[in-house]
Scaffold this motif. Structure first.
Motif, PDB file in Angstrom:
ATOM      1  N   LEU A  72       0.819  -1.211   0.000  1.00  0.00           N
ATOM      2  CA  LEU A  72       0.000   0.000   0.000  1.00  0.00           C
ATOM      3  C   LEU A  72       0.853   1.261   0.000  1.00  0.00           C
ATOM      4  N   GLN A  73       0.335   2.301  -0.630  1.00  0.00           N
ATOM      5  CA  GLN A  73       0.925   3.632  -0.573  1.00  0.00           C
ATOM      6  C   GLN A  73       0.013   4.489   0.301  1.00  0.00           C
ATOM      7  N   LEU A  74       0.470   4.805   1.511  1.00  0.00           N
ATOM      8  CA  LEU A  74      -0.389   5.507   2.463  1.00  0.00           C
ATOM      9  C   LEU A  74      -0.488   7.000   2.143  1.00  0.00           C
ATOM     10  N   THR A  75      -1.621   7.573   2.529  1.00  0.00           N
ATOM     11  CA  THR A  75      -1.817   9.019   2.448  1.00  0.00           C
ATOM     12  C   THR A  75      -1.919   9.555   3.872  1.00  0.00           C
ATOM     13  N   SER A  76      -1.883  10.864   3.997  1.00  0.00           N
ATOM     14  CA  SER A  76      -1.943  11.478   5.332  1.00  0.00           C
ATOM     15  C   SER A  76      -3.369  11.776   5.776  1.00  0.00           C
ATOM     16  N   LYS A  77      -4.339  11.482   4.922  1.00  0.00           N
ATOM     17  CA  LYS A  77      -5.724  11.846   5.238  1.00  0.00           C
ATOM     18  C   LYS A  77      -6.371  10.899   6.246  1.00  0.00           C
ATOM     19  N   GLU A  78      -5.965   9.624   6.223  1.00  0.00           N
ATOM     20  CA  GLU A  78      -6.567   8.634   7.105  1.00  0.00           C
ATOM     21  C   GLU A  78      -5.487   7.881   7.865  1.00  0.00           C
ATOM     22  N   THR A  79      -5.893   7.215   8.941  1.00  0.00           N
ATOM     23  CA  THR A  79      -4.940   6.420   9.702  1.00  0.00           C
ATOM     24  C   THR A  79      -4.536   5.192   8.884  1.00  0.00           C
ATOM     25  N   PRO A  80      -3.346   4.642   9.152  1.00  0.00           N
ATOM     26  CA  PRO A  80      -2.938   3.423   8.454  1.00  0.00           C
ATOM     27  C   PRO A  80      -3.967   2.303   8.586  1.00  0.00           C
ATOM     28  N   LYS A  81      -4.547   2.153   9.760  1.00  0.00           N
ATOM     29  CA  LYS A  81      -5.531   1.096   9.971  1.00  0.00           C
ATOM     30  C   LYS A  81      -6.741   1.285   9.063  1.00  0.00           C
ATOM     31  N   SER A  82      -7.237   2.511   8.973  1.00  0.00           N
ATOM     32  CA  SER A  82      -8.399   2.788   8.118  1.00  0.00           C
ATOM     33  C   SER A  82      -8.089   2.492   6.656  1.00  0.00           C
ATOM     34  N   GLN A  83      -6.879   2.847   6.217  1.00  0.00           N
ATOM     35  CA  GLN A  83      -6.504   2.614   4.825  1.00  0.00           C
ATOM     36  C   GLN A  83      -6.346   1.126   4.529  1.00  0.00           C
ATOM     37  N   ILE A  84      -5.839   0.366   5.506  1.00  0.00           N
ATOM     38  CA  ILE A  84      -5.730  -1.085   5.331  1.00  0.00           C
ATOM     39  C   ILE A  84      -7.116  -1.704   5.231  1.00  0.00           C
ATOM     40  N   LEU A  85      -8.021  -1.293   6.120  1.00  0.00           N
ATOM     41  CA  LEU A  85      -9.378  -1.840   6.114  1.00  0.00           C
ATOM     42  C   LEU A  85     -10.110  -1.474   4.826  1.00  0.00           C
ATOM     43  N   ASN A  86      -9.899  -0.247   4.333  1.00  0.00           N
ATOM     44  CA  ASN A  86     -10.525   0.156   3.074  1.00  0.00           C
ATOM     45  C   ASN A  86      -9.997  -0.658   1.911  1.00  0.00           C
ATOM     46  N   PHE A  87      -8.699  -0.938   1.912  1.00  0.00           N
ATOM     47  CA  PHE A  87      -8.091  -1.735   0.848  1.00  0.00           C
ATOM     48  C   PHE A  87      -8.654  -3.152   0.838  1.00  0.00           C
ATOM     49  N   LEU A  88      -8.856  -3.715   2.020  1.00  0.00           N
ATOM     50  CA  LEU A  88      -9.322  -5.102   2.131  1.00  0.00           C
ATOM     51  C   LEU A  88     -10.825  -5.250   1.989  1.00  0.00           C
ATOM     52  N   LYS A  89     -11.547  -4.133   1.921  1.00  0.00           N
ATOM     53  CA  LYS A  89     -13.004  -4.185   1.835  1.00  0.00           C
ATOM     54  C   LYS A  89     -13.440  -5.003   0.611  1.00  0.00           C
ATOM     55  N   ASN A  90     -14.239  -6.033   0.876  1.00  0.00           N
ATOM     56  CA  ASN A  90     -14.785  -6.938  -0.153  1.00  0.00           C
ATOM     57  C   ASN A  90     -13.714  -7.740  -0.901  1.00  0.00           C
ATOM     58  N   LYS A  91     -12.492  -7.751  -0.389  1.00  0.00           N
ATOM     59  CA  LYS A  91     -11.425  -8.528  -1.024  1.00  0.00           C
ATOM     60  C   LYS A  91     -11.551 -10.011  -0.659  1.00  0.00           C
ATOM     61  N   HIS A  92     -11.132 -10.872  -1.611  1.00  0.00           N
ATOM     62  CA  HIS A  92     -11.109 -12.330  -1.390  1.00  0.00           C
ATOM     63  C   HIS A  92      -9.654 -12.727  -1.177  1.00  0.00           C
ATOM     64  N   VAL A  93      -9.197 -12.640   0.072  1.00  0.00           N
ATOM     65  CA  VAL A  93      -7.787 -12.885   0.374  1.00  0.00           C
ATOM     66  C   VAL A  93      -7.652 -13.800   1.588  1.00  0.00           C
ATOM     67  N   LEU A  94      -6.471 -14.403   1.684  1.00  0.00           N
ATOM     68  CA  LEU A  94      -6.095 -15.203   2.851  1.00  0.00           C
ATOM     69  C   LEU A  94      -4.917 -14.510   3.520  1.00  0.00           C
ATOM     70  N   LEU A  95      -5.071 -14.201   4.816  1.00  0.00           N
ATOM     71  CA  LEU A  95      -4.007 -13.587   5.603  1.00  0.00           C
ATOM     72  C   LEU A  95      -3.452 -14.630   6.568  1.00  0.00           C
ATOM     73  N   VAL A  96      -2.135 -14.813   6.557  1.00  0.00           N
ATOM     74  CA  VAL A  96      -1.496 -15.801   7.424  1.00  0.00           C
ATOM     75  C   VAL A  96      -0.632 -15.053   8.442  1.00  0.00           C
ATOM     76  N   PHE A  97      -1.021 -15.121   9.710  1.00  0.00           N
ATOM     77  CA  PHE A  97      -0.274 -14.467  10.785  1.00  0.00           C
ATOM     78  C   PHE A  97       0.516 -15.522  11.552  1.00  0.00           C
ATOM     79  N   ASP A  98       1.837 -15.395  11.523  1.00  0.00           N
ATOM     80  CA  ASP A  98       2.706 -16.395  12.141  1.00  0.00           C
ATOM     81  C   ASP A  98       3.223 -15.919  13.500  1.00  0.00           C
ATOM     82  N   ASN A  99       3.237 -16.820  14.495  1.00  0.00           N
ATOM     83  CA  ASN A  99       3.732 -16.524  15.852  1.00  0.00           C
ATOM     84  C   ASN A  99       2.874 -15.493  16.579  1.00  0.00           C
TER      85      ASN A  99
END
Length: 310
Positions: free
Chosen positions: A202-229
């Motif tokens: 992602l290329q972040l902007t200063s208008k929104e928080t990083p969390k908001s931009q991540i959530l907006n990017f993932l909205k309606n996405k069909h992805v698998l996230l693997v969190f290790d440890n």
């Protein structure tokens, strides 16, 4: 630990850049019908991940169009053997249809392969065993109700390697991406979000928080996230609920020494490989734990040929 995590991330980004460069050059060869060169390049792509079936299909098409039908069939046979040995599974129906066309001397056309985005780390050693676990995990991930699946086990039980292998089998399912997030060196939500930003590209902007931009990017996405440890950041487990909430098509795979204690969590216990019940040569040769031990021993002593007494 932080330096190690940075090195891993740099390595992954370099691998992705190399992969992209190969893919762009391959496209040029295809456009000019230079199928001999295309076959050579797609072989390099396949070497990056020998179980990537979409690249295998592409390579087989190139070989066939270059007049190397026998080589294409041999490559398919070796892939089928590897797929059975590594994952205990069979080629996709699409691959089988392609091979049938080649055997019957039917016209084989190029097909634009849309590469699934992923950053799964390449492994330097062969994956051994866990066929039963892979089958069970695939069934659980296929269940629409299972959206957060935790692999729980002691340190050194093989959770990370198993998560990577199961994620590889899911590449064809999650067309919009499979992403691996290493948490061992992270201690805060900000650090996790920063890592996610890099992993997702992602290329972040200063208008929104990083969390908001991540959530907006993932909205309606069909992805698998693997969190290790995840055991390092159990207090931040609610972040996963936020991620799941933005898309019904997101699924999350977690490795941890402890449960996350979330209502949406499904658990899968990862134990050690089973020891053989008998000590006959056949029983020993077919046992996953013995195979893994011998494989590790041969990396230290390549000439080792263990006897039944050993």
């Amino acid at each position: 630990a932080t330096y190690s995590a940075w090195i891993d991330l740099e390595r992954q980004q370099l691998e992705q850049s190399y992969h992209l460069a190969l893919a762009k050059q391959l496209e040029q060869y295809e456009q000019h019908s230079q199928f001999d060169q295309a076959a050579h390049l797609s072989a390099k792509l396949l070497a990056l991940d020998e179980l990537d079936e979409s690249v295998l299909q592409q390579h087989i098409r190139h070989l066939t169009l270059a007049g190397q039908k026998d080589q294409a069939l041999k490559r398919f046979a070796s892939f089928t053997k590897l797929l059975q040995e590594e994952l205990g599974s069979e080629p996709l129906a699409e691959t089988l249809d392609l091979i049938e066309k080649i055997r019957n001397n039917e016209i084989v056309e190029l097909k634009i392969v849309k590469k699934v985005k992923h950053n799964l780390p390449n492994q330097s050693t062969r994956f051994i065993g866990r066929k039963t676990e892979l089958e069970s995990l695939n069934k659980q991930l296929a269940n629409p109700e299972c959206r957060l699946l935790s692999l729980i086990g002691l340190g050194g039980s093989g959770k990370t390697r198993l998560s990577i292998e199961i994620a590889r089998t899911q590449l064809a399912t999650f067309k919009e991406g499979v992403y691996f997030i290493e948490l061992a060196a992270l201690e805060s939500e900000d650090a996790i979000l920063s890592n996610l930003v890099q992993v997702l590209g992602l290329q972040l902007t200063s208008k929104e928080t990083p969390k908001s931009q991540i959530l907006n990017f993932l909205k309606n996405k069909h992805v698998l996230l693997v969190f290790d440890n995840f055991e390092h950041v159990l207090a931040l487990a609610s972040l996963l609920n936020d991620l799941l909430a933005v898309s019904e098509q997101i699924k999350i795979l977690v490795t941890s020494r402890e449960s996350l204690k979330l209502k949406s969590e499904w658990l899968f216990d990862v134990g050690g490989l089973e020891l053989p019940e008998k000590t006959t040569p056949k029983a020993l040769s077919e046992n996953e734990a013995v195979s893994l031990f011998i494989s590790a021993a041969k990396r230290v002593s390549p000439q080792l040929e263990p006897s039944l007494e050993d």
